[in-house]
Write a protein that holds these residues in place. Structure first.
Motif, PDB file in Angstrom:
ATOM      1  N   GLY A  65       0.775  -1.236   0.000  1.00  0.00           N
ATOM      2  CA  GLY A  65       0.000   0.000   0.000  1.00  0.00           C
ATOM      3  C   GLY A  65       0.804   1.283   0.000  1.00  0.00           C
ATOM      4  N   MET A  66       2.118   1.197  -0.143  1.00  0.00           N
ATOM      5  CA  MET A  66       2.889   2.442  -0.178  1.00  0.00           C
ATOM      6  C   MET A  66       2.584   3.176  -1.479  1.00  0.00           C
ATOM      7  SD  MET A  66       6.999   3.196   0.115  1.00  0.00           S
ATOM      8  CE  MET A  66       7.143   3.106   1.890  1.00  0.00           C
ATOM      9  N   PRO A  67       2.196   4.446  -1.379  1.00  0.00           N
ATOM     10  CA  PRO A  67       1.915   5.214  -2.594  1.00  0.00           C
ATOM     11  C   PRO A  67       3.174   5.400  -3.448  1.00  0.00           C
ATOM     12  CG  PRO A  67       1.037   6.316  -0.637  1.00  0.00           C
ATOM     13  CD  PRO A  67       1.920   5.198  -0.163  1.00  0.00           C
ATOM     14  N   LEU A  68       2.977   5.465  -4.741  1.00  0.00           N
ATOM     15  CA  LEU A  68       4.095   5.611  -5.673  1.00  0.00           C
ATOM     16  C   LEU A  68       4.982   6.826  -5.360  1.00  0.00           C
ATOM     17  CD1 LEU A  68       5.273   4.061  -8.027  1.00  0.00           C
ATOM     18  CD2 LEU A  68       3.890   5.445  -9.552  1.00  0.00           C
ATOM     19  N   PRO A  69       4.412   7.988  -5.003  1.00  0.00           N
ATOM     20  CA  PRO A  69       5.299   9.119  -4.672  1.00  0.00           C
ATOM     21  C   PRO A  69       6.227   8.823  -3.491  1.00  0.00           C
ATOM     22  CG  PRO A  69       3.082   9.912  -5.099  1.00  0.00           C
ATOM     23  CD  PRO A  69       3.001   8.409  -5.058  1.00  0.00           C
ATOM     24  N   GLU A  70       5.765   8.010  -2.536  1.00  0.00           N
ATOM     25  CA  GLU A  70       6.623   7.652  -1.409  1.00  0.00           C
ATOM     26  C   GLU A  70       7.706   6.669  -1.841  1.00  0.00           C
ATOM     27  OE1 GLU A  70       4.709   6.585   2.281  1.00  0.00           O
ATOM     28  OE2 GLU A  70       3.223   8.173   1.997  1.00  0.00           O
ATOM     29  N   ILE A  71       7.365   5.750  -2.730  1.00  0.00           N
ATOM     30  CA  ILE A  71       8.384   4.836  -3.259  1.00  0.00           C
ATOM     31  C   ILE A  71       9.431   5.646  -4.029  1.00  0.00           C
ATOM     32  CG2 ILE A  71       8.858   2.905  -4.823  1.00  0.00           C
ATOM     33  CD1 ILE A  71       6.054   1.836  -4.134  1.00  0.00           C
ATOM     34  N   ARG A  88      15.006   7.940   5.573  1.00  0.00           N
ATOM     35  CA  ARG A  88      14.505   6.635   5.124  1.00  0.00           C
ATOM     36  C   ARG A  88      13.792   5.913   6.267  1.00  0.00           C
ATOM     37  NH1 ARG A  88      19.591   3.831   2.217  1.00  0.00           N
ATOM     38  NH2 ARG A  88      20.742   5.760   2.202  1.00  0.00           N
ATOM     39  N   LEU A  89      14.393   5.981   7.448  1.00  0.00           N
ATOM     40  CA  LEU A  89      13.783   5.361   8.629  1.00  0.00           C
ATOM     41  C   LEU A  89      12.420   5.973   8.913  1.00  0.00           C
ATOM     42  CD1 LEU A  89      13.809   3.573  11.155  1.00  0.00           C
ATOM     43  CD2 LEU A  89      15.143   5.387  12.300  1.00  0.00           C
ATOM     44  N   ALA A  90      12.310   7.275   8.855  1.00  0.00           N
ATOM     45  CA  ALA A  90      11.032   7.950   9.112  1.00  0.00           C
ATOM     46  C   ALA A  90       9.985   7.510   8.087  1.00  0.00           C
ATOM     47  CB  ALA A  90      11.218   9.469   9.078  1.00  0.00           C
ATOM     48  N   LEU A  91      10.386   7.449   6.839  1.00  0.00           N
ATOM     49  CA  LEU A  91       9.469   7.016   5.783  1.00  0.00           C
ATOM     50  C   LEU A  91       8.970   5.597   6.034  1.00  0.00           C
ATOM     51  CD1 LEU A  91      10.108   8.026   2.146  1.00  0.00           C
ATOM     52  CD2 LEU A  91       8.917   5.933   2.649  1.00  0.00           C
ATOM     53  N   MET A  92       9.885   4.705   6.401  1.00  0.00           N
ATOM     54  CA  MET A  92       9.515   3.308   6.660  1.00  0.00           C
ATOM     55  C   MET A  92       8.667   3.179   7.918  1.00  0.00           C
ATOM     56  SD  MET A  92      10.272   1.210   4.366  1.00  0.00           S
ATOM     57  CE  MET A  92      10.951   1.636   2.782  1.00  0.00           C
ATOM     58  N   ARG A  93       8.937   3.997   8.930  1.00  0.00           N
ATOM     59  CA  ARG A  93       8.116   3.943  10.143  1.00  0.00           C
ATOM     60  C   ARG A  93       6.673   4.348   9.856  1.00  0.00           C
ATOM     61  NH1 ARG A  93      12.265   6.328  14.709  1.00  0.00           N
ATOM     62  NH2 ARG A  93      13.128   4.292  15.315  1.00  0.00           N
ATOM     63  N   ARG A  96       5.134   1.501   7.984  1.00  0.00           N
ATOM     64  CA  ARG A  96       4.893   0.373   8.884  1.00  0.00           C
ATOM     65  C   ARG A  96       3.615   0.594   9.685  1.00  0.00           C
ATOM     66  NH1 ARG A  96       9.230  -0.834  13.406  1.00  0.00           N
ATOM     67  NH2 ARG A  96       8.492   1.204  14.048  1.00  0.00           N
ATOM     68  N   GLU A  97       3.395   1.806  10.160  1.00  0.00           N
ATOM     69  CA  GLU A  97       2.184   2.107  10.927  1.00  0.00           C
ATOM     70  C   GLU A  97       0.935   1.905  10.065  1.00  0.00           C
ATOM     71  OE1 GLU A  97      -0.198   2.603  13.960  1.00  0.00           O
ATOM     72  OE2 GLU A  97       1.983   2.464  14.137  1.00  0.00           O
ATOM     73  N   VAL A  99       0.669  -0.139   7.506  1.00  0.00           N
ATOM     74  CA  VAL A  99       0.507  -1.580   7.306  1.00  0.00           C
ATOM     75  C   VAL A  99      -0.076  -2.227   8.563  1.00  0.00           C
ATOM     76  CG1 VAL A  99       1.755  -3.755   6.925  1.00  0.00           C
ATOM     77  CG2 VAL A  99       2.255  -1.758   5.498  1.00  0.00           C
ATOM     78  N   LEU A 100       0.391  -1.814   9.731  1.00  0.00           N
ATOM     79  CA  LEU A 100      -0.152  -2.366  10.977  1.00  0.00           C
ATOM     80  C   LEU A 100      -1.644  -2.038  11.117  1.00  0.00           C
ATOM     81  CD1 LEU A 100       2.821  -1.661  13.399  1.00  0.00           C
ATOM     82  CD2 LEU A 100       1.990  -3.907  12.628  1.00  0.00           C
ATOM     83  N   GLN A 101      -2.035  -0.848  10.699  1.00  0.00           N
ATOM     84  CA  GLN A 101      -3.458  -0.489  10.728  1.00  0.00           C
ATOM     85  C   GLN A 101      -4.258  -1.361   9.762  1.00  0.00           C
ATOM     86  OE1 GLN A 101      -3.648   3.739  10.034  1.00  0.00           O
ATOM     87  NE2 GLN A 101      -2.649   4.224  11.965  1.00  0.00           N
ATOM     88  N   GLN A 102      -3.687  -1.619   8.587  1.00  0.00           N
ATOM     89  CA  GLN A 102      -4.354  -2.503   7.618  1.00  0.00           C
ATOM     90  C   GLN A 102      -4.501  -3.912   8.187  1.00  0.00           C
ATOM     91  OE1 GLN A 102      -1.896  -2.424   4.118  1.00  0.00           O
ATOM     92  NE2 GLN A 102      -2.475  -0.353   3.554  1.00  0.00           N
ATOM     93  N   ILE A 103      -3.460  -4.392   8.840  1.00  0.00           N
ATOM     94  CA  ILE A 103      -3.509  -5.726   9.437  1.00  0.00           C
ATOM     95  C   ILE A 103      -4.586  -5.777  10.519  1.00  0.00           C
ATOM     96  CG2 ILE A 103      -2.235  -7.371  10.893  1.00  0.00           C
ATOM     97  CD1 ILE A 103       0.300  -6.539   9.267  1.00  0.00           C
ATOM     98  N   ALA A 104      -4.656  -4.744  11.341  1.00  0.00           N
ATOM     99  CA  ALA A 104      -5.667  -4.710  12.399  1.00  0.00           C
ATOM    100  C   ALA A 104      -7.070  -4.735  11.794  1.00  0.00           C
ATOM    101  CB  ALA A 104      -5.475  -3.471  13.278  1.00  0.00           C
ATOM    102  N   GLN A 105      -7.279  -3.946  10.740  1.00  0.00           N
ATOM    103  CA  GLN A 105      -8.594  -3.933  10.079  1.00  0.00           C
ATOM    104  C   GLN A 105      -8.910  -5.295   9.459  1.00  0.00           C
ATOM    105  OE1 GLN A 105     -11.150  -1.685  10.035  1.00  0.00           O
ATOM    106  NE2 GLN A 105     -12.194  -3.395   9.074  1.00  0.00           N
ATOM    107  N   LEU A 106      -7.946  -5.886   8.814  1.00  0.00           N
ATOM    108  CA  LEU A 106      -8.160  -7.202   8.225  1.00  0.00           C
ATOM    109  C   LEU A 106      -8.427  -8.257   9.301  1.00  0.00           C
ATOM    110  CD1 LEU A 106      -5.494  -7.223   5.382  1.00  0.00           C
ATOM    111  CD2 LEU A 106      -7.983  -7.302   5.110  1.00  0.00           C
ATOM    112  N   THR A 107      -7.770  -8.134  10.446  1.00  0.00           N
ATOM    113  CA  THR A 107      -8.015  -9.064  11.554  1.00  0.00           C
ATOM    114  C   THR A 107      -9.446  -8.922  12.057  1.00  0.00           C
ATOM    115  OG1 THR A 107      -5.679  -9.058  12.175  1.00  0.00           O
ATOM    116  CG2 THR A 107      -7.251  -9.752  13.868  1.00  0.00           C
TER     117      THR A 107
END
Length: 136
Positions: A65-71, A88-93, A96-97, A99-107
Motif C-alpha cells: 500500500g505504499m503510494p508511488l510518490p513515497e516509493i 529513510r527510517l522515518a518514511l519506513m516507520r 509500517r504504521e 501496514v499495521l493499521q491494515q492488518i488490524a482492520q483485516l483481523t
C-alpha cells in the motif's frame, strides 16, 4: 537467464518479477528504479540482478500500500546514499504504521467472517432443511 554481459532483457525481468513489460517501463518513467536502466547497442533495455532485487523491494512496498510518490522518494534517498538513513527510517516507520493499521482492520474483518462461517456451519449442520437463518 542473464546473457554473456550478465544482464537481462525486459521480458526476462517481467517474467522474474511478475510485472508486465508495460509496468516496468512505467516504473522507469516514474523514477522508482534505483539505477538508470542501461541500454545495449540496439537501444534495448538491459537489467542487472541488482535491478531485479530493487524491483522486488518496490513490488513489496507497492503491494503493502505504499503510494508511488513515497516509493519514488525512498528511491531518491537511496540514490543519495549515506546521510539519508534518518529520513529513510522515518518514511519506513510511517509506512509500517499504515501496514499495521491494515492488518488490524483485516483481523477485525476476519474475526467477523470466521463468526459468520461458524454460524452457517452450525445452521447447515443442525437445520439444513430450514430455508431461513435468523442471524442473516
Amino acid at each position: 537467464m542473464a546473457d554473456s554481459t550478465g544482464t537481462l532483457t525486459i521480458s526476462e525481468v517481467a517474467h522474474r518479477t511478475g510485472l508486465s513489460v508495460h509496468a516496468l517501463r512505467f516504473y522507469e518513467r516514474e523514477g522508482v528504479l534505483a539505477d538508470p536502466v542501461r541500454r545495449d547497442a540496439a537501444g534495448r533495455r538491459r537489467y542487472s540482478e541488482a535491478d531485479v532485487g530493487w524491483l522486488t523491494v518496490c513490488i513489496v512496498l507497492r503491494e503493502s500500500g505504499m503510494p508511488l510518490p513515497e516509493i519514488r522518494r525512498y528511491t531518491e534517498l537511496v540514490r543519495q546514499g549515506g546521510g539519508t538513513e534518518a529520513e529513510r527510517l522515518a518514511l519506513m516507520r510511517v509506512h509500517r504504521e499504515r501496514v499495521l493499521q491494515q492488518i488490524a482492520q483485516l483481523t477485525r474483518s476476519l474475526d467477523l467472517i470466521n463468526y459468520k462461517v461458524g454460524v452457517y456451519e452450525d445452521a447447515v449442520g443442525t437445520t439444513a432443511s430450514s430455508p431461513t437463518v435468523a442471524t442473516g
